[in-house]
Design a protein around this motif. Structure first.
Motif, PDB file in Angstrom:
ATOM      1  N   GLY A  45       0.829  -1.206   0.000  1.00 27.09           N
ATOM      2  CA  GLY A  45       0.000   0.000   0.000  1.00 27.09           C
ATOM      3  C   GLY A  45       0.857   1.248   0.000  1.00 27.09           C
ATOM      4  N   PRO A  46       0.470   2.252  -0.785  1.00 28.06           N
ATOM      5  CA  PRO A  46       1.264   3.479  -0.855  1.00 28.06           C
ATOM      6  C   PRO A  46       1.220   4.269   0.453  1.00 28.06           C
ATOM      7  N   PRO A  47       2.315   4.980   0.749  1.00 29.19           N
ATOM      8  CA  PRO A  47       2.363   5.793   1.967  1.00 29.19           C
ATOM      9  C   PRO A  47       1.362   6.942   1.909  1.00 29.19           C
ATOM     10  N   HIS A  48       1.044   7.480   3.065  1.00 28.10           N
ATOM     11  CA  HIS A  48       0.139   8.634   3.198  1.00 28.10           C
ATOM     12  C   HIS A  48      -1.241   8.337   2.627  1.00 28.10           C
ATOM     13  N   SER A  49      -1.683   7.103   2.808  1.00 30.88           N
ATOM     14  CA  SER A  49      -3.016   6.707   2.347  1.00 30.88           C
ATOM     15  C   SER A  49      -3.584   5.715   3.352  1.00 30.88           C
ATOM     16  N   ASN A  50      -4.871   5.382   3.198  1.00 24.98           N
ATOM     17  CA  ASN A  50      -5.481   4.360   4.054  1.00 24.98           C
ATOM     18  C   ASN A  50      -4.939   2.965   3.744  1.00 24.98           C
ATOM     19  N   HIS A  51      -4.073   2.861   2.737  1.00 25.34           N
ATOM     20  CA  HIS A  51      -3.467   1.582   2.344  1.00 25.34           C
ATOM     21  C   HIS A  51      -2.068   1.409   2.933  1.00 25.34           C
ATOM     22  N   GLU A  52      -1.550   2.453   3.573  1.00 22.81           N
ATOM     23  CA  GLU A  52      -0.186   2.424   4.096  1.00 22.81           C
ATOM     24  C   GLU A  52       0.016   1.243   5.049  1.00 22.81           C
ATOM     25  N   ASN A  53       1.180   0.598   4.921  1.00 20.00           N
ATOM     26  CA  ASN A  53       1.575  -0.550   5.756  1.00 20.00           C
ATOM     27  C   ASN A  53       0.713  -1.795   5.535  1.00 20.00           C
ATOM     28  N   ARG A  54      -0.017  -1.845   4.442  1.00 19.81           N
ATOM     29  CA  ARG A  54      -0.800  -3.038   4.109  1.00 19.81           C
ATOM     30  C   ARG A  54      -0.166  -3.717   2.903  1.00 19.81           C
ATOM     31  N   ILE A  55      -0.314  -5.021   2.861  1.00 18.27           N
ATOM     32  CA  ILE A  55       0.135  -5.800   1.709  1.00 18.27           C
ATOM     33  C   ILE A  55      -1.096  -6.437   1.091  1.00 18.27           C
ATOM     34  N   TYR A  56      -1.333  -6.129  -0.172  1.00 19.24           N
ATOM     35  CA  TYR A  56      -2.489  -6.672  -0.887  1.00 19.24           C
ATOM     36  C   TYR A  56      -2.036  -7.798  -1.809  1.00 19.24           C
ATOM     37  N   SER A  57      -2.810  -8.876  -1.821  1.00 16.21           N
ATOM     38  CA  SER A  57      -2.516 -10.013  -2.689  1.00 16.21           C
ATOM     39  C   SER A  57      -3.487 -10.033  -3.857  1.00 16.21           C
ATOM     40  N   VAL A  58      -2.955 -10.394  -5.026  1.00 13.30           N
ATOM     41  CA  VAL A  58      -3.777 -10.509  -6.227  1.00 13.30           C
ATOM     42  C   VAL A  58      -3.478 -11.831  -6.919  1.00 13.30           C
ATOM     43  N   ALA A  59      -4.469 -12.313  -7.655  1.00 16.99           N
ATOM     44  CA  ALA A  59      -4.299 -13.479  -8.522  1.00 16.99           C
ATOM     45  C   ALA A  59      -4.380 -12.959  -9.953  1.00 16.99           C
ATOM     46  N   ILE A  60      -3.442 -13.408 -10.783  1.00 22.76           N
ATOM     47  CA  ILE A  60      -3.363 -12.949 -12.173  1.00 22.76           C
ATOM     48  C   ILE A  60      -3.456 -14.177 -13.076  1.00 22.76           C
ATOM     49  N   GLU A  61      -4.283 -14.068 -14.111  1.00 15.53           N
ATOM     50  CA  GLU A  61      -4.410 -15.160 -15.072  1.00 15.53           C
ATOM     51  C   GLU A  61      -4.059 -14.644 -16.460  1.00 15.53           C
ATOM     52  N   CYS A  62      -2.960 -15.163 -16.992  1.00 15.89           N
ATOM     53  CA  CYS A  62      -2.508 -14.774 -18.325  1.00 15.89           C
ATOM     54  C   CYS A  62      -3.054 -15.783 -19.328  1.00 15.89           C
ATOM     55  N   GLY A  63      -4.014 -15.363 -20.108  1.00 13.63           N
ATOM     56  CA  GLY A  63      -4.636 -16.248 -21.087  1.00 13.63           C
ATOM     57  C   GLY A  63      -3.745 -16.488 -22.292  1.00 13.63           C
ATOM     58  N   GLN A  64      -4.249 -17.295 -23.215  1.00 15.22           N
ATOM     59  CA  GLN A  64      -3.507 -17.655 -24.430  1.00 15.22           C
ATOM     60  C   GLN A  64      -3.086 -16.433 -25.252  1.00 15.22           C
ATOM     61  N   GLU A  65      -3.866 -15.355 -25.162  1.00 15.50           N
ATOM     62  CA  GLU A  65      -3.594 -14.184 -26.001  1.00 15.50           C
ATOM     63  C   GLU A  65      -2.725 -13.127 -25.317  1.00 15.50           C
ATOM     64  N   TYR A  66      -2.274 -13.399 -24.080  1.00 16.52           N
ATOM     65  CA  TYR A  66      -1.363 -12.467 -23.398  1.00 16.52           C
ATOM     66  C   TYR A  66      -0.019 -12.505 -24.117  1.00 16.52           C
ATOM     67  N   PRO A  67       0.623 -11.385 -24.392  1.00 15.86           N
ATOM     68  CA  PRO A  67       0.373 -10.015 -23.934  1.00 15.86           C
ATOM     69  C   PRO A  67      -0.480  -9.171 -24.884  1.00 15.86           C
TER      70      PRO A  67
END
Length: 136
Positions: A45-67
């Motif tokens: 999370g970026p500093p000086h925001s409500n996201h500060e000191n947080r770590i967010y996890s994401v799932a990414i799916e790269c399909g056949q047509e990526y990129p």
């Protein structure tokens, strides 16, 4: 091996060696995934925001047509952002400029850094956030 695979191999190498920015990271969800389809990412999370000191996890799916086509991206950590569906955690391509205006030159790193910029945007940085550690 297709060009897409070489591109994903390059991204994997960069992600695994930590050559990207400290504010985000990514790698294969399963090291045995020879198709290199499913990835995990984290965003600090970026500093000086409500996201500060947080770590967010994401799932990414790269399909056949990526990129040529953008990957699907979904937060697994709960987050309140206008471009994220509050039921599923999916990032809405219509509401997130990087996905809406996807270019072949963009990478998963581009995507993660732009999501972080979205968190720091003045209209979003003070949005109330779900309890830390809660997931979709």
């Amino acid at each position: 091996m297709s060009r897409i695979s070489f591109r994903l191999l390059e991204e994997l190498e960069k992600g695994e060696k930590g050559h990207g920015p400290e504010s985000c990271s990514y790698g294969l969800a399963d090291s045995d995934d020879i198709t290199m389809t499913f990835w995990n990412g984290t965003i600090l999370g970026p500093p000086h925001s409500n996201h500060e000191n947080r770590i967010y996890s994401v799932a990414i799916e790269c399909g056949q047509e990526y990129p040529d086509k953008p990957p699907l991206i979904k937060f697994t950590s709960r987050i309140n952002l206008p471009c994220v569906d509050q039921e599923s955690g999916k990032v809405n391509a219509e509401k997130f400029q990087t996905l809406r205006n996807w270019k072949r030159s963009y990478t998963m790193e581009t995507l993660l850094l732009d999501l972080r910029k979205e968190m720091a945007h003045p209209s979003n940085k003070k949005l109330p956030q779900p309890a830390e550690g809660s997931n979709f």
